[in-house]
Enzyme design. Structure first.
Site, PDB file in Angstrom:
ATOM      1  N   ASP A  23      10.835   3.929 -18.812  1.00 17.69           N
ATOM      2  CA  ASP A  23      10.348   4.276 -17.478  1.00 17.69           C
ATOM      3  C   ASP A  23      10.013   3.032 -16.643  1.00 17.69           C
ATOM      4  O   ASP A  23       9.785   1.949 -17.175  1.00 17.69           O
ATOM      5  CB  ASP A  23       9.057   5.107 -17.585  1.00 17.69           C
ATOM      6  CG  ASP A  23       9.309   6.494 -18.164  1.00 17.69           C
ATOM      7  OD1 ASP A  23      10.412   6.731 -18.682  1.00 17.69           O
ATOM      8  OD2 ASP A  23       8.375   7.318 -18.108  1.00 17.69           O
ATOM      9  N   HIS A  48       8.567   1.698 -21.812  1.00 14.74           N
ATOM     10  CA  HIS A  48       8.684   1.139 -20.467  1.00 14.74           C
ATOM     11  C   HIS A  48       9.409  -0.192 -20.538  1.00 14.74           C
ATOM     12  O   HIS A  48       8.927  -1.104 -21.225  1.00 14.74           O
ATOM     13  CB  HIS A  48       7.279   0.927 -19.867  1.00 14.74           C
ATOM     14  CG  HIS A  48       6.493   2.192 -19.789  1.00 14.74           C
ATOM     15  ND1 HIS A  48       5.845   2.722 -20.868  1.00 14.74           N
ATOM     16  CD2 HIS A  48       6.291   3.057 -18.759  1.00 14.74           C
ATOM     17  CE1 HIS A  48       5.251   3.855 -20.512  1.00 14.74           C
ATOM     18  NE2 HIS A  48       5.515   4.083 -19.239  1.00 14.74           N
TER      19      HIS A  48
HETATM   20 ZN    ZN Z   1       5.945   5.667 -14.998  1.00 11.60          ZN
END
Ligand code: ZN
Length: 524
Positions: free
Chosen positions: A314, A458
């Site tokens: 992400d 991430h």
């Molecule tokens: Zn996020």
């Protein structure tokens, strides 16, 4: 699927990497070599295109040919203009009896206008203007020049679409090529051709639909590839074009591409078309070069013995995403990237590369708000903008979204559904935003993984990038296959919510709180 855009400080563009230097002798050699390469049955039955006695069109070596509109009988024009939040002007020529093409160009330009407005908060005006680049035999080509004005400097882009009157199909420029391998080969030739241009970023030149959305032929039949201002070089450099000599391009062309080349290199005075095929007789394309499936037919995650897992990243792309992509490529792993607006704009070439390398692109909003506490209009705007940004970079239309922080509700899901998006949460949280330690991140990913898991990470954290090689190795040792989210879930429905594909649990539970607590999900 949409694609296109045009842009060009027309003459301001430095253009000709190769073209301008093509000496007359070299051009002659190219023409001789091409004599034996006539494709398409028309050309072969007609004793070779070089025997064509029709005159050649005019044009510069690094430009697509231009057709004098006077040669087309009863040429029409489609013209629309409106002045809402964004001023819009669209015009393009319409050839009689090419109705399927004329209508398709209307859809394409409409989508383009919508995407420009959605992708640019400061959008002021867009003007899309089409001109014929081929009108001969059974082929029509229309090249669009697209001028965009927003809060930045004006930009010009280009897109060229082709019509095969025999089938009634409208083709993207990449369909001039025989297939995806040929597009990859062309991408290499184009990178080489532009290597000497300091302002060009080779890594931005990726074999995806949107990057190669404007291709055609110069009057000598060389393949001309053109890029929008700002697409592969700073916008100030204007239009960037590469000319691939005819004999080099020839083996890459599809049968239709050869017919398109033949049509683009003659003047067909009094051009007309027969009636088009009925809509139901127009075939769909089998595979468009530069368009990538996000699933892999060779993997069946629904099989009981399949141990599929989806790695998801992400908030990116980020500064080390290129390294992550290297690792994924070297290990032949496909992942899913939930992209955020600012990073898409900042790292557009990486978004294209993610797509070109088989990863799934998904929507993670523009500004990363808590959607459960956001107004419906704003939610819609967040989702629409990222869809438009992804389409404008790659041509890909995302169908997955992830709400920031996992914060969602029925309204968020409904609006997502209206934008064609399914909601994807996760079943394994690495908490990599909190524990910036590659060992901890890897241990957590591996320890909690089970068949059907969706693992949250991430790619903006350096320690996560460092953890991935270990995660891939250890999951593989346990027999897992790493796939995209769409592959894992075997298809999704817009507006539905998914957290995993664990076989013995419900696949989706829209009413459940997605994430245990704000602190645990603060980094998604
Ligand atoms: Zn996020």
């Amino acid at each position: 699927m949409s694609s296109r855009r045009p842009a060009a400080p027309g003459s301001a563009g430095p253009g000709l990497p190769l073209g301008g230097r093509l000496a007359a002798a070299a051009v002659a050699a190219v023409l001789l070599a091409a004599g034996c390469s006539a494709g398409g049955d028309r050309a072969e039955h007609a004793s070779g295109e070089q025997e064509d006695t029709r005159p050649r069109p005019e044009g510069e070596p690094d430009e697509l040919t231009e057709v004098d509109p006077a040669v087309v009988l009863d040429l029409g024009e489609e013209r629309t203009a409106k002045d809402d939040r964004v001023r819009v002007e669209v015009s393009y020529p319409t050839v009689p009896n090419a109705d399927p093409f004329n209508e398709r160009l209307g859809e394409i330009t409409g989508q383009e206008v919508d995407d420009f407005a959605a992708a640019n908060p400061g959008a002021r005006s867009i003007s899309i203007s089409g001109a014929l680049t081929a009108a001969a035999d059974d082929v029509v080509g229309v090249r669009f020049t697209q001028e965009e004005k927003d809060s930045e400097d004006p930009r010009t882009g280009y897109a060229t679409f082709w019509y095969d009157a025999l089938s009634g199909r409208t083709a993207f420029s990449t369909e001039l090529l025989a297939g995806h391998e040929q597009l990859v080969a062309l991408n290499g030739l184009v990178r080489d051709a532009l290597k000497g241009r300091d302002e060009v970023a080779g890594a931005a030149i990726q074999p995806v639909l949107r990057v190669y959305d404007s291709m055609g032929f110069n009057p000598d039949g060389d393949l001309v590839v053109e890029f929008d201002a700002g697409q592969v070089a700073p916008a100030a450099a204007g239009r960037i074009a590469a000319v691939v000599p005819r004999e080099q391009a020839d083996p890459l062309l599809s049968e239709f591409g050869r017919r398109a080349r033949a049509a683009a290199t003659v003047v067909d005075s009094g051009f007309t078309l027969g009636a088009p095929p009925a809509p139901e007789d127009i075939p769909a394309p089998e595979a468009v070069p530069g368009v990538f499936p996000v699933t892999d037919d060779s993997v069946d995650c629904s099989a009981p013995e399949a141990k599929c897992i989806a790695l998801t990243f992400d908030d990116g792309p980020g500064g080390r995403t290129a390294e992550l992509l290297d690792v994924l490529r070297d290990n032949e792993v496909r992942a899913t990237f939930f992209l955020t607006g600012g990073p898409i704009r900042e790292y557009a070439p990486l978004v294209r590369r993610e797509y070109a390398e088989g990863h799934e692109l998904a929507n993670h909003t523009v500004t990363h708000p808590d959607l459960a506490g956001t107004s419906p209009d704003r939610i819609a705007q967040e989702l629409r903008t990222v869809n438009a940004l992804i389409r404008r970079e790659t041509g890909y239309q995302p169908d997955l979204m992830r709400p920031p922080y996992g914060s969602t509700n029925d309204g968020v899901r409904a609006i997502s559904g209206e934008h064609g998006l399914a909601e994807i949460l996760w079943s394994v949280d690495t908490n990599d935003w909190r524990d910036r330690n590659a060992r901890i991140v890897a241990d957590r990913a591996v320890k909690h993984a089970r068949p059907g898991s969706i693992i949250l990470m991430h790619d903006i954290h350096s320690t996560t990038i460092d953890a991935v090689p270990d995660i891939i190795r250890r999951l593989r040792e346990k027999g897992y296959t790493l796939v995209t989210v769409s592959q894992l879930l075997g298809g999704t429905e817009p507006g539905q919510s998914y957290r995993h594909a664990h076989p013995e649990e419900p696949a989706a539970d829209p009413s459940a709180a997605p994430s245990p607590s704000a602190s645990e999900s603060a980094g998604d």
